[in-house]
Design a protein around this motif. Structure first.
Motif, PDB file in Angstrom:
ATOM      1  N   ASP A 158      15.356 -22.374 -66.471  1.00  0.00           N
ATOM      2  CA  ASP A 158      14.445 -22.663 -65.614  1.00  0.00           C
ATOM      3  C   ASP A 158      13.854 -21.664 -64.567  1.00  0.00           C
ATOM      4  O   ASP A 158      14.624 -20.629 -64.575  1.00  0.00           O
ATOM      5  CB  ASP A 158      14.439 -24.112 -65.139  1.00  0.00           C
ATOM      6  N   VAL A 184      18.361 -24.980 -69.391  1.00  0.00           N
ATOM      7  CA  VAL A 184      17.538 -26.131 -69.633  1.00  0.00           C
ATOM      8  C   VAL A 184      18.109 -26.687 -71.103  1.00  0.00           C
ATOM      9  O   VAL A 184      18.511 -25.868 -72.064  1.00  0.00           O
ATOM     10  CB  VAL A 184      16.206 -25.880 -69.761  1.00  0.00           C
ATOM     11  N   VAL A 235      13.358 -27.672 -74.483  1.00  0.00           N
ATOM     12  CA  VAL A 235      12.766 -27.720 -73.199  1.00  0.00           C
ATOM     13  C   VAL A 235      12.144 -26.087 -73.142  1.00  0.00           C
ATOM     14  O   VAL A 235      13.060 -25.099 -73.313  1.00  0.00           O
ATOM     15  CB  VAL A 235      13.445 -28.065 -72.038  1.00  0.00           C
ATOM     16  N   SER A 261      11.460 -22.155 -76.200  1.00  0.00           N
ATOM     17  CA  SER A 261      12.328 -23.250 -76.165  1.00  0.00           C
ATOM     18  C   SER A 261      13.570 -22.936 -77.581  1.00  0.00           C
ATOM     19  O   SER A 261      13.226 -22.194 -78.327  1.00  0.00           O
ATOM     20  CB  SER A 261      11.940 -24.738 -76.435  1.00  0.00           C
TER      21      SER A 261
END
Length: 422
Positions: free
Chosen positions: A267, A273, A277, A302
């Protein structure tokens, strides 16, 4: 038709087996960085790491990051970890702030790079009997020479076209009848339209298209124009070049060659993450000339550890959703250019340009495109949560890409409009 080849044992080993390989490479990387000193070595010492024996694979997320600013601050050779006499070639990106990002390679680095690009070609179903039409640019940019070396390592025949000269490209596509095409996705559209205009039937069965973020909608356009399986390939000069990750024919994500390149998604604060995500991709690479620990790429995607039907057990990354620094903020709404493209290509041709008009206090978004239907403006508003000014331009107005990357987004501060009719 060339015989298809499958994944190698390094791509299908169990996660436990791969973890042993990854931990050994991580420890070797840390040992080399500490021994070399410099920015990365100093940060490791400050973090209490005296050598590779102090870290395990589970400690990766606790280690310090490296950024593009570090490469700029050490320009041109401050990150070099081998004697200059061991450097056999220098590649790089076009960069910004008036200077490129230069990346040195040893002979060992070139061999690794060729092996990774060969893997990428195999993901597309290529083998020693294949003919690879390579329309990536050759030069400081890594695209052309990376694929070229990978095709040779695979034993395939490579046609080193580079970019541009579209009429000649179409002639050789017709005469040599390659089964694999490699170029940017925007140039794939140009080649497909040119072949269709010339009435030429192609023999292509797959293509590796990268160096630009592109959408599923553009994939459908390319596949319709060229009659092939359009696959994404990912890479960046700082890690090795193209060949870091590639889609297979299942088209369910890009297989990251994580036996060589450790990958994370984090993040904005640098915290990893979960799978699925979107986060910023972070890579660690044990390459010889310029090893990098936890390099923050700026690319947003992701990760998934779910099995793939092709048999590869490598972690997969999604298509790049955008870059951390190319997100547009328009009247408080955050949007990536790729999200705009996904909507545009459902209602218009692949020839479009996005203009951020910043001449007034509140910026507005103009979407200029060719052959759009009446539903585009409403679809943009509904799906992006942002009102856009749609301008439909005459056919041929948006420049066709011959060499390099397509410029999809321009900022309009003052002066002449970027396209006639705006």
């Amino acid at each position: 038709m060339a015989e298809a080849y499958g994944p190698g044992p390094e791509e299908t080993m169990s996660r436990d087996e791969r973890a042993v390989v990854q931990q050994a490479r991580l420890r070797g990387l840390v040992d080399r960085l500490v021994a070399a000193g410099g920015t990365q070595g100093e940060r490791l010492r400050e973090a209490g790491v005296a050598g590779g024996a102090d870290v395990g694979l589970g400690d990766l997320a606790k280690l310090p990051f490296t950024t593009k600013q570090d490469l700029w601050d050490s320009y041109p050779y401050g990150m070099l970890a081998v004697p200059m006499r061991d450097v056999v070639v220098v590649h790089g990106s076009s960069g910004s702030r008036g200077r490129p990002t230069l990346v040195p390679y040893t002979q060992g680095d070139l061999e690794l790079w060729a092996a990774m690009c060969a893997r990428s070609l195999v993901c597309a179903g290529a083998g020693p009997d294949s003919v690879v039409h390579n329309a990536y640019g050759y030069g400081l940019f890594t695209g052309g020479l990376g694929i070229h070396q990978g095709a040779i390592a695979l034993g395939a025949t490579v046609v080193p076209m580079s970019g541009g000269m579209t009429e000649r490209q179409i002639r050789l596509l017709a005469d040599l009848r390659p089964d694999i095409l490699t170029c940017t996705p925007s140039y794939a559209v140009r080649l497909g339209e040119a072949a269709r205009e010339a009435g030429i039937e192609l023999n292509l069965r797959a293509g590796l298209f990268g160096s630009e973020p592109w959408s599923e909608e553009l994939r459908a356009t390319i596949e319709d124009l060229l009659g092939l399986a359009a696959l994404d390939i990912y890479g960046l000069s700082e890690i090795i070049g193209p060949g870091v990750a590639t889609e297979c024919l299942e088209r369910s994500g890009l297989h990251v060659n994580e036996d060589h390149f450790l990958v994370e998604a984090v993040d904005p604060d640098g915290v990893p993450v979960p799978d699925g995500v979107p986060g910023e991709l972070v890579f660690s690479t044990p390459r010889e000339a310029m090893p990098l620990l936890r390099y923050r790429t700026g690319d947003i995607a992701s990760l998934s550890h779910a099995p793939c039907a092709c048999g590869r057990t490598l972690v997969r990354m999604s298509k790049v959703l955008g870059r951390r620094d190319d997100m547009l903020v328009i009247r408080g709404v955050n949007v990536y250019p790729r999200e705009i493209e996904a909507v545009v290509l459902r209602h218009a041709s692949a020839h479009y340009q996005v203009v951020v008009d910043r001449r007034a206090a509140m910026p507005r978004l103009i979407v200029a495109c060719e052959e759009a239907d009446a539903g585009l403006e409403a679809a943009l508003s509904a799906e992006l949560g942002l009102s856009c000014d749609v301008r439909v331009l005459p056919a041929g107005t948006v420049p066709r890409v011959e060499i390099g990357k397509a410029v999809r987004v321009v900022s309009w501060q003052s002066g002449e409009p970027p396209l006639p009719g705006l």
